[in-house]
Design a protein around this motif. Structure first.
Motif, PDB file in Angstrom:
ATOM      1  N   ILE A 490       0.784  -1.218   0.029  1.00  0.00           N
ATOM      2  CA  ILE A 490       0.067  -0.119   0.105  1.00  0.00           C
ATOM      3  C   ILE A 490       1.031   1.375   0.000  1.00  0.00           C
ATOM      4  O   ILE A 490       0.467   2.250  -0.800  1.00  0.00           O
ATOM      5  N   LEU A 491       1.808   1.282   0.810  1.00  0.00           N
ATOM      6  CA  LEU A 491       2.793   2.417   0.767  1.00  0.00           C
ATOM      7  C   LEU A 491       3.263   2.580  -0.294  1.00  0.00           C
ATOM      8  O   LEU A 491       3.847   3.681  -0.760  1.00  0.00           O
ATOM      9  N   HIS A 492       3.984   1.472  -1.001  1.00  0.00           N
ATOM     10  CA  HIS A 492       4.761   1.568  -2.310  1.00  0.00           C
ATOM     11  C   HIS A 492       3.512   2.213  -3.397  1.00  0.00           C
ATOM     12  O   HIS A 492       4.026   3.017  -4.032  1.00  0.00           O
ATOM     13  N   ASN A 493       2.374   1.682  -3.403  1.00  0.00           N
ATOM     14  CA  ASN A 493       1.598   2.522  -4.274  1.00  0.00           C
ATOM     15  C   ASN A 493       1.377   3.907  -4.171  1.00  0.00           C
ATOM     16  O   ASN A 493       1.339   4.500  -5.094  1.00  0.00           O
ATOM     17  N   THR A 498       1.742   9.210  -6.438  1.00  0.00           N
ATOM     18  CA  THR A 498       1.985  10.511  -6.134  1.00  0.00           C
ATOM     19  C   THR A 498       3.295  11.157  -6.674  1.00  0.00           C
ATOM     20  O   THR A 498       4.211  10.644  -6.325  1.00  0.00           O
ATOM     21  N   LYS A 499       2.936  12.221  -6.726  1.00  0.00           N
ATOM     22  CA  LYS A 499       4.260  13.175  -7.083  1.00  0.00           C
ATOM     23  C   LYS A 499       4.288  14.318  -6.530  1.00  0.00           C
ATOM     24  O   LYS A 499       3.049  15.062  -6.357  1.00  0.00           O
ATOM     25  N   ASP A 500       5.350  14.603  -5.538  1.00  0.00           N
ATOM     26  CA  ASP A 500       5.771  15.920  -4.820  1.00  0.00           C
ATOM     27  C   ASP A 500       4.733  15.993  -3.731  1.00  0.00           C
ATOM     28  O   ASP A 500       3.878  17.220  -3.774  1.00  0.00           O
ATOM     29  N   GLY A 501       4.261  14.858  -3.231  1.00  0.00           N
ATOM     30  CA  GLY A 501       3.256  15.127  -2.281  1.00  0.00           C
ATOM     31  C   GLY A 501       3.407  14.560  -1.037  1.00  0.00           C
ATOM     32  O   GLY A 501       4.683  14.527  -0.473  1.00  0.00           O
ATOM     33  N   ASP A 510      -8.456   0.440  16.122  1.00  0.00           N
ATOM     34  CA  ASP A 510      -9.846   0.556  15.098  1.00  0.00           C
ATOM     35  C   ASP A 510     -10.667   1.190  16.234  1.00  0.00           C
ATOM     36  O   ASP A 510     -11.066   0.661  17.260  1.00  0.00           O
ATOM     37  N   PRO A 511     -11.004   2.441  15.839  1.00  0.00           N
ATOM     38  CA  PRO A 511     -12.220   3.160  16.496  1.00  0.00           C
ATOM     39  C   PRO A 511     -13.175   2.351  17.081  1.00  0.00           C
ATOM     40  O   PRO A 511     -14.048   2.407  17.818  1.00  0.00           O
ATOM     41  N   ALA A 512     -13.750   1.525  15.980  1.00  0.00           N
ATOM     42  CA  ALA A 512     -15.123   0.787  16.210  1.00  0.00           C
ATOM     43  C   ALA A 512     -14.654  -0.759  16.928  1.00  0.00           C
ATOM     44  O   ALA A 512     -15.753  -1.284  17.385  1.00  0.00           O
ATOM     45  N   ASP A 513     -13.357  -1.050  17.075  1.00  0.00           N
ATOM     46  CA  ASP A 513     -13.105  -2.396  17.946  1.00  0.00           C
ATOM     47  C   ASP A 513     -11.581  -2.356  18.302  1.00  0.00           C
ATOM     48  O   ASP A 513     -10.688  -2.543  17.656  1.00  0.00           O
ATOM     49  N   ALA A 514     -11.452  -2.069  19.629  1.00  0.00           N
ATOM     50  CA  ALA A 514     -10.308  -1.861  20.333  1.00  0.00           C
ATOM     51  C   ALA A 514      -9.389  -3.248  20.133  1.00  0.00           C
ATOM     52  O   ALA A 514      -8.146  -3.124  20.242  1.00  0.00           O
ATOM     53  N   SER A 515      -9.786  -4.539  19.779  1.00  0.00           N
ATOM     54  CA  SER A 515      -8.948  -5.398  19.713  1.00  0.00           C
ATOM     55  C   SER A 515      -8.439  -5.561  18.346  1.00  0.00           C
ATOM     56  O   SER A 515      -7.696  -6.431  17.948  1.00  0.00           O
ATOM     57  N   GLN A 516      -8.634  -4.662  17.416  1.00  0.00           N
ATOM     58  CA  GLN A 516      -7.919  -4.542  15.948  1.00  0.00           C
ATOM     59  C   GLN A 516      -7.218  -3.489  16.057  1.00  0.00           C
ATOM     60  O   GLN A 516      -7.450  -2.071  16.647  1.00  0.00           O
ATOM     61  N   ILE A 517      -6.239  -3.523  15.079  1.00  0.00           N
ATOM     62  CA  ILE A 517      -5.178  -2.435  14.868  1.00  0.00           C
ATOM     63  C   ILE A 517      -5.471  -1.852  13.438  1.00  0.00           C
ATOM     64  O   ILE A 517      -6.142  -2.583  12.616  1.00  0.00           O
ATOM     65  N   MET A 518      -5.536  -0.238  13.253  1.00  0.00           N
ATOM     66  CA  MET A 518      -5.639   0.217  12.186  1.00  0.00           C
ATOM     67  C   MET A 518      -4.572   0.874  11.493  1.00  0.00           C
ATOM     68  O   MET A 518      -4.336   1.829  12.193  1.00  0.00           O
ATOM     69  N   PHE A 519      -4.327   0.475  10.224  1.00  0.00           N
ATOM     70  CA  PHE A 519      -3.219   1.469   9.596  1.00  0.00           C
ATOM     71  C   PHE A 519      -3.796   2.203   8.582  1.00  0.00           C
ATOM     72  O   PHE A 519      -4.585   1.534   7.477  1.00  0.00           O
ATOM     73  N   GLN A 520      -3.795   3.392   8.680  1.00  0.00           N
ATOM     74  CA  GLN A 520      -4.298   4.311   7.648  1.00  0.00           C
ATOM     75  C   GLN A 520      -3.389   4.879   6.732  1.00  0.00           C
ATOM     76  O   GLN A 520      -2.244   5.523   7.245  1.00  0.00           O
ATOM     77  N   ILE A 521      -3.284   4.757   5.434  1.00  0.00           N
ATOM     78  CA  ILE A 521      -2.416   5.311   4.498  1.00  0.00           C
ATOM     79  C   ILE A 521      -2.871   6.210   3.421  1.00  0.00           C
ATOM     80  O   ILE A 521      -3.877   5.892   2.709  1.00  0.00           O
ATOM     81  N   THR A 522      -2.705   7.775   3.767  1.00  0.00           N
ATOM     82  CA  THR A 522      -3.457   8.651   2.829  1.00  0.00           C
ATOM     83  C   THR A 522      -2.180   9.198   1.963  1.00  0.00           C
ATOM     84  O   THR A 522      -1.130   9.386   2.223  1.00  0.00           O
ATOM     85  N   ASP A 523      -2.762   9.446   0.719  1.00  0.00           N
ATOM     86  CA  ASP A 523      -1.965  10.203  -0.244  1.00  0.00           C
ATOM     87  C   ASP A 523      -2.718  11.433  -0.772  1.00  0.00           C
ATOM     88  O   ASP A 523      -3.812  11.322  -0.935  1.00  0.00           O
ATOM     89  N   LEU A 578     -10.556  10.945  -7.723  1.00  0.00           N
ATOM     90  CA  LEU A 578      -9.856  10.968  -8.919  1.00  0.00           C
ATOM     91  C   LEU A 578      -9.101  12.481  -8.743  1.00  0.00           C
ATOM     92  O   LEU A 578      -9.731  13.376  -8.606  1.00  0.00           O
ATOM     93  N   GLY A 579      -7.989  12.676  -8.915  1.00  0.00           N
ATOM     94  CA  GLY A 579      -7.252  13.857  -8.792  1.00  0.00           C
ATOM     95  C   GLY A 579      -6.912  14.392  -7.450  1.00  0.00           C
ATOM     96  O   GLY A 579      -6.085  15.377  -7.471  1.00  0.00           O
ATOM     97  N   GLU A 580      -7.432  13.744  -6.249  1.00  0.00           N
ATOM     98  CA  GLU A 580      -7.333  14.082  -5.312  1.00  0.00           C
ATOM     99  C   GLU A 580      -6.717  13.397  -4.113  1.00  0.00           C
ATOM    100  O   GLU A 580      -5.855  13.928  -3.259  1.00  0.00           O
ATOM    101  N   GLY A 581      -6.727  12.254  -4.399  1.00  0.00           N
ATOM    102  CA  GLY A 581      -5.759  11.403  -3.494  1.00  0.00           C
ATOM    103  C   GLY A 581      -6.561  10.128  -3.138  1.00  0.00           C
ATOM    104  O   GLY A 581      -7.801   9.955  -3.427  1.00  0.00           O
ATOM    105  N   THR A 582      -6.057   9.236  -2.427  1.00  0.00           N
ATOM    106  CA  THR A 582      -6.331   8.111  -2.071  1.00  0.00           C
ATOM    107  C   THR A 582      -6.199   7.745  -0.381  1.00  0.00           C
ATOM    108  O   THR A 582      -5.332   8.000   0.167  1.00  0.00           O
TER     109      THR A 582
END
Ligand code: ADP
Length: 606
Positions: A490-493, A498-501, A510-523, A578-582
């Motif tokens: 995911i990080l590689h993608n 993304t360019k100059d970003g 995970d806010p909905a379930d404390a027994s889970q970990i959440m990794f959020q990757i935004t670009d 599209l055009g804004e990020g993922t």
């Protein structure tokens, strides 16, 4: 108005009460074919008789005539209703509607008008006189020409109705024949009585016995349609199933006689209707004797039946359900037969094709797994030796050689990466991917992926920020290599698209379930369209399919990441514009014990 009593009133009164009772009974069963015209017939006769009672009870010419004219409403309607009864009764598929009835009501309306305006033209009654010579007064009438016109019309419709009933009698067999026979018998009474009454021998009768004769007919008709209890069942069924439907329909009474059948059922049996209706099921279904035996007393069934006929296999869907009367008593059974041979054959062909396709797919996965393995071994050797040579040639004075050898090494690395992905995917698809669970520190995994993704980040001049909202010594129990692999994909993608970003990795519960970990990757890169987001986790999917693809890649990374998440009982979600990020959200249980892993590692279908 003064009244006189005569004993002649009594039989007419009794007959009118009987007629009205039959009308009520028929009205209650108006769903039955023939019942509605019977209601009209009986109400007409009742009205005729009541008016007639008032006529013979009157003592003046004027009041006699008034009631005689009122009686004509029933007189003109009766024969037409009779004919409609015969039409509906002998063709229990089409009910008589008001539209079909109207043309036949023109003559009755005309006669009514003529009778009511007779004092202007005397075409209906040539002379009218009140005979008071006897014990009671009564009208003596000489008939005019229009009266005979009406007699001719009434006889016409009566003849047609009688013809319909007699014809039906000869075209029907079994219990229905007896049933129609009763109605045919009923038709004779008015014929005989009316002929006697209007003939020169009419002096025999002081009162007109025709309505009483019609009453007799009505009772016989009612007996014909209700007495045998056969039609009790069939119209109920007919109302709910259409004659034209594809399913074969049989109605069987409690004595296991076929009492009704539709066209599709007749086509299945290939027999004339008179060899079906009213006959016992053993006779009707003589070619299906084993089924008759099996379902003879079964009240309710819904099953597939199969039988061979002339070397051909036929499949039918057989549905049996009980029919009840208003009191909830079982009055028979409704049997539905649907020929689904074509559908079943198609299903069998489809199942075979599916099995063949699945076998081919399994073979493909095995082949891919084997081939990837085969390819990897020599490739590892190429990489190893080219690195070795690179080191050795570095000391030699050839400036181009190390560079060229490095190219070999990079290409081979790339190839190895692709092969590894293919191998992973084929393992997942073949259900052979296994997990190796261990306890590891989340921070160290994040640090290591940061290092690995650094070159791609730098290549596109991107900046990565990490928000670690957890205890730094938090440990996770999962397959460390696979968690790394997902994050790296995911990080590689993100770095690639993304360019100059700015790329942000947030790690938290995970806010909905404390027994889970959440990794959020935004670009804030090129983003993905709404339609493409839906297909994102399918193998080989790539948004950019143009021949001049700018980004390279195989389209396997996300499909593998998705499968790996599911394998560890986690999930992966994506939002993009599209055009804004993922933004990718990866959810994984903090503890993935072996037993929570879904059986045989089966993965969801994409
Ligand atoms: P690959 O990157 O090898 O093509 P993936 O399965 O990792 O394969 O990704 C599939 C496709 O999803 C990519 O080709 C790209 O079109 C789209 N995609 C994935 N991540 C991103 C992202 N962060 N931004 C934009 N598009 C992306």
């Amino acid at each position: 108005m003064t009244w006189q009593y005569t004993p002649y009133i009594i039989p007419i009164l009794i007959a009118s009460i009987v007629s009205f009772t039959v009308a009520i009974l028929a009205w209650k069963r108006r769903a039955i074919y023939g019942a509605t015209p019977l209601v009209v017939l009986m109400v007409s006769i009742t009205q005729w008789m009541v008016a007639y009672i008032l006529e013979i009870g009157s003592t003046t010419t004027a009041s006699n005539l008034l009631w005689a004219n009122i009686a004509y409403i029933g007189i003109v309607l009766g024969p037409v209703a009779w004919m409609f009864f015969a039409i509906e009764y002998t063709n229990p598929i089409k009910k008589v509607t008001l539209r079909t009835a109207v043309p036949f009501l023109i003559e009755p309306a005309f006669i009514l008008l003529v009778a009511w305006t007779d004092n202007l033209h005397h075409l209906f009654r040539a002379t009218v006189a009140l005979d008071v010579s006897g014990p009671f007064a009564y009208l003596v009438i000489t008939r005019g020409p229009l009266f005979w016109v009406h007699v001719a019309y009434s006889y016409g419709v009566l003849t047609y109705g009688t013809y319909r009933l007699i014809r039906a009698y000869f075209h029907t067999s079994g219990i229905y024949r007896a049933q129609i026979g009763v109605s045919v018998l009923g038709t004779f009474a008015p014929w005989i009585i009316n002929i006697l009454y209007i003939s020169p021998a009419a002096s025999l009768f002081i009162i007109d016995p025709t309505p009483i004769a019609f009453m007799v007919t009505g009772v016989m008709f009612a007996w014909g349609i209700f007495g045998y209890r056969l039609m009790d069942i069939s119209p109920v069924a007919r109302n709910s199933v259409i004659e034209q439907m594809d399913d074969g329909m049989f109605v069987v009474d409690t004595l296991n006689r076929v009492v009704d059948i539709n066209a599709a059922a007749q086509a299945v049996l290939r027999k004339p209707i008179d060899r079906i209706i009213g006959l016992p099921i053993e006779e009707v279904f003589d070619e299906w004797s084993h089924l008759v035996e099996q379902y003879r007393d079964v009240e309710r069934a819904n099953t597939q039946i199969r039988f061979s006929n002339g070397g051909q296999t036929h499949f039918y869907n057989l549905n049996i359900s009980p029919l009840h009367d208003k009191q909830g008593r079982v009055t028979g059974r409704l049997v539905m037969l649907y020929n689904n041979t074509e559908q079943r054959m198609a299903e069998i062909a489809l199942r075979e094709a599916k099995e063949a396709a699945e076998a081919a797919n399994r073979a493909k996965s095995t082949f891919l797994a084997n081939m990837s393995h085969e390819l990897r071994t020599p490739l590892t050797a190429i990489i190893g030796y080219s690195e070795l040579l690179q080191e050795q040639t570095a000391v030699m004075d050839d400036t181009n050689l190390p560079q060229r050898l490095q190219k070999i090494s990079v290409s081979a690395d790339h190839l190895l990466h692709i092969i590894n992905d293919l191998l992973d995917l084929s393992k997942v698809e073949a259900g052979q991917m296994t997990l190796s669970i261990s306890s590891f520190n989340v921070t160290s995994v994040i640090e290591s992926v940061q290092v690995v993704v650094q070159p791609t980040l730098a290549e596109n001049n991107n900046h990565l920020t990490v928000h670690f909202n957890l205890d730094t010594d938090l440990t996770m129990e999962a397959d460390q290599a696979k968690v790394r692999q997902i994050l790296l994909n995911i990080l590689h993608n993100a770095a690639k698209f993304t360019k100059d970003g700015e790329i942000v990795l947030t790690v938290q519960h995970d806010p909905a379930d404390a027994s889970q970990i959440m990794f959020q990757i935004t670009d804030n890169g090129i983003g993905i369209s709404e339609i493409q987001v839906k297909q994102l986790f399918r193998p080989f999917f790539q948004a950019d399919l143009s021949p001049t693809r700018r980004y390279g890649g195989t389209g396997l990374g996300l499909a593998i990441s998705y499968h790996l998440c599911k394998l560890m009982n986690g999930d992966i979600q994506v939002q993009s514009k599209l055009g804004e990020g993922t933004c990718f959200n990866i959810f994984l249980p903090l503890v993935t014990s072996e037993k929570t892993i879904s059986a045989n590692g089966e993965t969801a279908h994409l």
